[in-house]
Design a protein around this motif. Structure first.
Motif, PDB file in Angstrom:
ATOM      1  N   MET A   1       0.841  -1.205   0.000  1.00  0.00           N
ATOM      2  CA  MET A   1       0.000   0.000   0.000  1.00  0.00           C
ATOM      3  C   MET A   1       0.872   1.250   0.000  1.00  0.00           C
ATOM      4  SD  MET A   1      -2.820  -1.026   2.880  1.00  0.00           S
ATOM      5  CE  MET A   1      -3.740  -2.538   2.769  1.00  0.00           C
ATOM      6  N   SER A   2       0.492   2.213  -0.811  1.00  0.00           N
ATOM      7  CA  SER A   2       1.272   3.438  -0.868  1.00  0.00           C
ATOM      8  C   SER A   2       0.812   4.439   0.180  1.00  0.00           C
ATOM      9  CB  SER A   2       1.156   4.053  -2.268  1.00  0.00           C
ATOM     10  OG  SER A   2      -0.201   4.290  -2.593  1.00  0.00           O
ATOM     11  N   ASP A   3      -0.505   4.438   0.493  1.00  0.00           N
ATOM     12  CA  ASP A   3      -1.050   5.346   1.488  1.00  0.00           C
ATOM     13  C   ASP A   3      -1.586   4.536   2.657  1.00  0.00           C
ATOM     14  OD1 ASP A   3      -0.591   7.660  -0.076  1.00  0.00           O
ATOM     15  OD2 ASP A   3      -2.356   7.155  -1.284  1.00  0.00           O
ATOM     16  N   VAL A   4      -1.552   5.151   3.835  1.00  0.00           N
ATOM     17  CA  VAL A   4      -2.094   4.475   5.016  1.00  0.00           C
ATOM     18  C   VAL A   4      -3.609   4.411   4.901  1.00  0.00           C
ATOM     19  CG1 VAL A   4      -2.293   4.547   7.519  1.00  0.00           C
ATOM     20  CG2 VAL A   4      -0.174   5.288   6.425  1.00  0.00           C
ATOM     21  N   GLN A   5      -4.152   3.237   5.109  1.00  0.00           N
ATOM     22  CA  GLN A   5      -5.593   3.036   5.047  1.00  0.00           C
ATOM     23  C   GLN A   5      -6.170   3.025   6.460  1.00  0.00           C
ATOM     24  OE1 GLN A   5      -7.127   2.819   1.917  1.00  0.00           O
ATOM     25  NE2 GLN A   5      -5.045   3.312   1.258  1.00  0.00           N
ATOM     26  N   ILE A   6      -7.288   3.724   6.651  1.00  0.00           N
ATOM     27  CA  ILE A   6      -7.965   3.733   7.940  1.00  0.00           C
ATOM     28  C   ILE A   6      -9.270   2.965   7.797  1.00  0.00           C
ATOM     29  CG2 ILE A   6      -8.888   5.150   9.811  1.00  0.00           C
ATOM     30  CD1 ILE A   6      -5.929   5.585   9.387  1.00  0.00           C
ATOM     31  N   TYR A   7      -9.429   1.905   8.584  1.00  0.00           N
ATOM     32  CA  TYR A   7     -10.647   1.103   8.559  1.00  0.00           C
ATOM     33  C   TYR A   7     -11.360   1.218   9.901  1.00  0.00           C
ATOM     34  CZ  TYR A   7      -8.080  -1.031   4.661  1.00  0.00           C
ATOM     35  OH  TYR A   7      -7.370  -1.236   3.509  1.00  0.00           O
ATOM     36  N   HIS A   8     -12.674   1.330   9.832  1.00  0.00           N
ATOM     37  CA  HIS A   8     -13.481   1.397  11.050  1.00  0.00           C
ATOM     38  C   HIS A   8     -14.327   0.127  11.120  1.00  0.00           C
ATOM     39  CE1 HIS A   8     -12.549   5.619  12.096  1.00  0.00           C
ATOM     40  NE2 HIS A   8     -12.380   5.734  10.790  1.00  0.00           N
ATOM     41  N   GLY A   9     -13.802  -0.868  11.829  1.00  0.00           N
ATOM     42  CA  GLY A   9     -14.520  -2.126  11.972  1.00  0.00           C
ATOM     43  C   GLY A   9     -14.133  -3.146  10.932  1.00  0.00           C
ATOM     44  N   LEU A  10     -14.469  -4.400  11.224  1.00  0.00           N
ATOM     45  CA  LEU A  10     -14.104  -5.502  10.345  1.00  0.00           C
ATOM     46  C   LEU A  10     -14.789  -5.398   8.989  1.00  0.00           C
ATOM     47  CD1 LEU A  10     -14.305  -8.481  12.893  1.00  0.00           C
ATOM     48  CD2 LEU A  10     -12.240  -7.429  11.937  1.00  0.00           C
ATOM     49  N   GLY A  11     -15.972  -4.796   8.958  1.00  0.00           N
ATOM     50  CA  GLY A  11     -16.730  -4.724   7.722  1.00  0.00           C
ATOM     51  C   GLY A  11     -16.059  -3.909   6.640  1.00  0.00           C
ATOM     52  N   GLU A  12     -15.121  -3.037   7.006  1.00  0.00           N
ATOM     53  CA  GLU A  12     -14.443  -2.200   6.010  1.00  0.00           C
ATOM     54  C   GLU A  12     -13.157  -2.828   5.479  1.00  0.00           C
ATOM     55  OE1 GLU A  12     -13.803   1.810   7.239  1.00  0.00           O
ATOM     56  OE2 GLU A  12     -15.924   2.225   7.577  1.00  0.00           O
ATOM     57  N   LEU A  13     -12.726  -3.950   6.061  1.00  0.00           N
ATOM     58  CA  LEU A  13     -11.475  -4.563   5.617  1.00  0.00           C
ATOM     59  C   LEU A  13     -11.635  -5.147   4.219  1.00  0.00           C
ATOM     60  CD1 LEU A  13     -10.385  -6.458   8.873  1.00  0.00           C
ATOM     61  CD2 LEU A  13      -9.380  -4.372   7.929  1.00  0.00           C
ATOM     62  N   PRO A  14     -10.672  -4.902   3.334  1.00  0.00           N
ATOM     63  CA  PRO A  14     -10.761  -5.448   1.971  1.00  0.00           C
ATOM     64  C   PRO A  14     -10.464  -6.943   1.968  1.00  0.00           C
ATOM     65  CG  PRO A  14      -8.675  -4.311   2.262  1.00  0.00           C
ATOM     66  CD  PRO A  14      -9.460  -4.074   3.519  1.00  0.00           C
ATOM     67  N   ALA A  15     -11.036  -7.618   1.008  1.00  0.00           N
ATOM     68  CA  ALA A  15     -10.838  -9.070   0.912  1.00  0.00           C
ATOM     69  C   ALA A  15      -9.411  -9.425   0.531  1.00  0.00           C
ATOM     70  CB  ALA A  15     -11.821  -9.649  -0.110  1.00  0.00           C
ATOM     71  N   ASP A  16      -8.710  -8.494  -0.132  1.00  0.00           N
ATOM     72  CA  ASP A  16      -7.355  -8.780  -0.607  1.00  0.00           C
ATOM     73  C   ASP A  16      -6.281  -8.194   0.306  1.00  0.00           C
ATOM     74  OD1 ASP A  16      -7.833  -6.134  -1.124  1.00  0.00           O
ATOM     75  OD2 ASP A  16      -7.077  -6.159  -3.185  1.00  0.00           O
ATOM     76  N   LEU A  17      -6.584  -8.037   1.581  1.00  0.00           N
ATOM     77  CA  LEU A  17      -5.611  -7.448   2.504  1.00  0.00           C
ATOM     78  C   LEU A  17      -4.348  -8.296   2.595  1.00  0.00           C
ATOM     79  CD1 LEU A  17      -5.193  -5.093   4.487  1.00  0.00           C
ATOM     80  CD2 LEU A  17      -6.164  -6.554   6.293  1.00  0.00           C
ATOM     81  N   GLY A  18      -4.491  -9.599   2.488  1.00  0.00           N
ATOM     82  CA  GLY A  18      -3.337 -10.481   2.547  1.00  0.00           C
ATOM     83  C   GLY A  18      -2.865 -10.740   3.966  1.00  0.00           C
ATOM     84  N   ALA A  19      -1.698 -11.386   4.079  1.00  0.00           N
ATOM     85  CA  ALA A  19      -1.136 -11.692   5.393  1.00  0.00           C
ATOM     86  C   ALA A  19      -0.755 -10.397   6.102  1.00  0.00           C
ATOM     87  CB  ALA A  19       0.076 -12.597   5.246  1.00  0.00           C
ATOM     88  N   THR A  20      -0.952 -10.368   7.404  1.00  0.00           N
ATOM     89  CA  THR A  20      -0.671  -9.144   8.155  1.00  0.00           C
ATOM     90  C   THR A  20       0.233  -9.401   9.352  1.00  0.00           C
ATOM     91  OG1 THR A  20      -2.594  -9.398   9.607  1.00  0.00           O
ATOM     92  CG2 THR A  20      -2.934  -8.187   7.543  1.00  0.00           C
ATOM     93  N   ALA A  21       0.930  -8.331   9.734  1.00  0.00           N
ATOM     94  CA  ALA A  21       1.606  -8.256  11.031  1.00  0.00           C
ATOM     95  C   ALA A  21       0.845  -7.184  11.801  1.00  0.00           C
ATOM     96  CB  ALA A  21       3.070  -7.883  10.864  1.00  0.00           C
ATOM     97  N   VAL A  22       0.469  -7.490  13.040  1.00  0.00           N
ATOM     98  CA  VAL A  22      -0.478  -6.647  13.758  1.00  0.00           C
ATOM     99  C   VAL A  22       0.085  -6.235  15.112  1.00  0.00           C
ATOM    100  CG1 VAL A  22      -2.843  -6.503  14.664  1.00  0.00           C
ATOM    101  CG2 VAL A  22      -2.360  -7.937  12.662  1.00  0.00           C
ATOM    102  N   THR A  23      -0.220  -5.006  15.528  1.00  0.00           N
ATOM    103  CA  THR A  23       0.002  -4.612  16.912  1.00  0.00           C
ATOM    104  C   THR A  23      -1.296  -4.049  17.457  1.00  0.00           C
ATOM    105  OG1 THR A  23       1.501  -3.492  18.447  1.00  0.00           O
ATOM    106  CG2 THR A  23       0.771  -2.215  16.544  1.00  0.00           C
TER     107      THR A  23
END
Length: 325
Positions: A1-23
């Protein structure tokens, strides 16, 4: 991703987010300790080809669980998100901290949000992690859940304040310092001056009458206000211009003031802007760089004016020194 994406809730997460590292965290203030965790997250994500995602909460959990005794927040939500974005993460997932959310057990939170929602391959957190219903989950709980669900847990050591061995950088320590007016210590924990943001409103105009016009912040400002006193700092106007300023916090005891206000006297403006410098109605940022003195009631206006001139001179000296450092 070139820009930081802000999501509010699980419903806004894209299907193609892929593997993540989370804090995961509240990240109030986004101090150097937080920045250290976020940098570790970004580095781990880059090494593993994952998307670096931050989970944070709005409102702050303390405002929900104990509103009568919740700590004053160091930053508003917009400021917090901007500071998180600046660390280079790929996305921020803002969780609406509702009763339905905070009753989730550590296992339910992990399964729903980390595994099913984000497809986490790694969770990067400090060893003081607490999560799940009544904060019943800790770092060892997360490690166990990682083994169960197939993600790695990366522990990040506490960030120690430079030059002070064992001095832990935390939002609580910053609040304590602000309560004592120690914005110099806060500068070392945030890595930047502490700031309060708000709209400039009309005041009693006493400063203007005394030759020191001030920009007064609305009572609805965002950011924890430090202890009463006079400070050297900056005012950043709505156009992004950063003006040196002598800042007063308090109720003005010389004039029997009652309401606590933040007033900024901008110094050394260009001559052509002295007369038409109008900040009323602007949303500005007031940055506290150094504490000058406490709030004192003076006997007579002359002594007050003399002290104000000393404050301006000292502000000018401190800011000049800081810019040369």
């Amino acid at each position: 991703m070139s820009d930081v994406q802000i999501y509010h809730g699980l419903g806004e997460l894209p299907a193609d987010l892929g593997a993540t590292a989370v804090t995961i965290g509240n990240f109030d203030g986004v101090h150097l300790g937080h920045q250290h965790v976020l940098q570790q997250l970004v580095e781990h994500a880059h090494r593993t080809g994952s998307t670096a995602v931050v989970i944070t909460f709005d409102p702050h959990p303390a405002l929900v669980h104990r509103p009568e005794s919740a700590p004053e927040l160091l930053t508003g939500t917009a400021e917090k998100l901007a500071r998180i974005e600046a660390t280079g993460v790929d996305a921020v997932l803002v969780v609406d901290y509702t009763p339905e959310f905070y009753v989730l057990t550590p296992e339910e939170f992990t399964r729903t949000w980390l595994v099913q929602g984000l497809g986490a391959r790694a969770v990067v957190v400090g060893h003081d992690l607490r999560f799940g219903r009544e904060n019943s989950g800790d770092f060892s709980t997360m490690v166990q859940l990682g083994e169960q669900h197939g993600f790695e847990v990366v522990g990040v050591a506490d960030y120690e304040i430079s030059g002070i061995t064992g001095a832990r950088c935390s939002s609580t320590a910053i609040r304590t310092a602000l309560q004592h007016g120690d914005v110099d210590a806060v500068l070392h924990m945030l890595g930047r001056p502490h700031a309060v943001m708000g709209e400039v409103v009309h005041g009693a105009a006493r400063g203007r009458e005394l030759g020191f016009p001030t920009a007064n912040l609305s009572a609805e400002s965002e950011g924890m206000i430090p202890a009463d006193g006079v400070y050297a700092g900056y005012l950043v106007d709505a156009h992004g211009r950063r003006w040196p300023a002598a800042i007063s916090v308090g109720s003005n005891p010389t004039f029997d003031g009652v309401e606590r206000v933040v007033e900024s006297h901008v110094i050394d403006r260009p001559h052509e802007q002295v007369e038409d410098f109008d900040l009323y109605g602007q949303y500005v940022r007031v940055e506290f760089l150094s504490h000058l003195r406490g709030m004192i009631a003076y006997e007579g206006v002359e002594k007050l004016v003399a002290q104000m001139q000393q404050d301006v001179d000292e502000t000018r000296r401190i800011l000049a020194a800081s810019e040369q450092a």
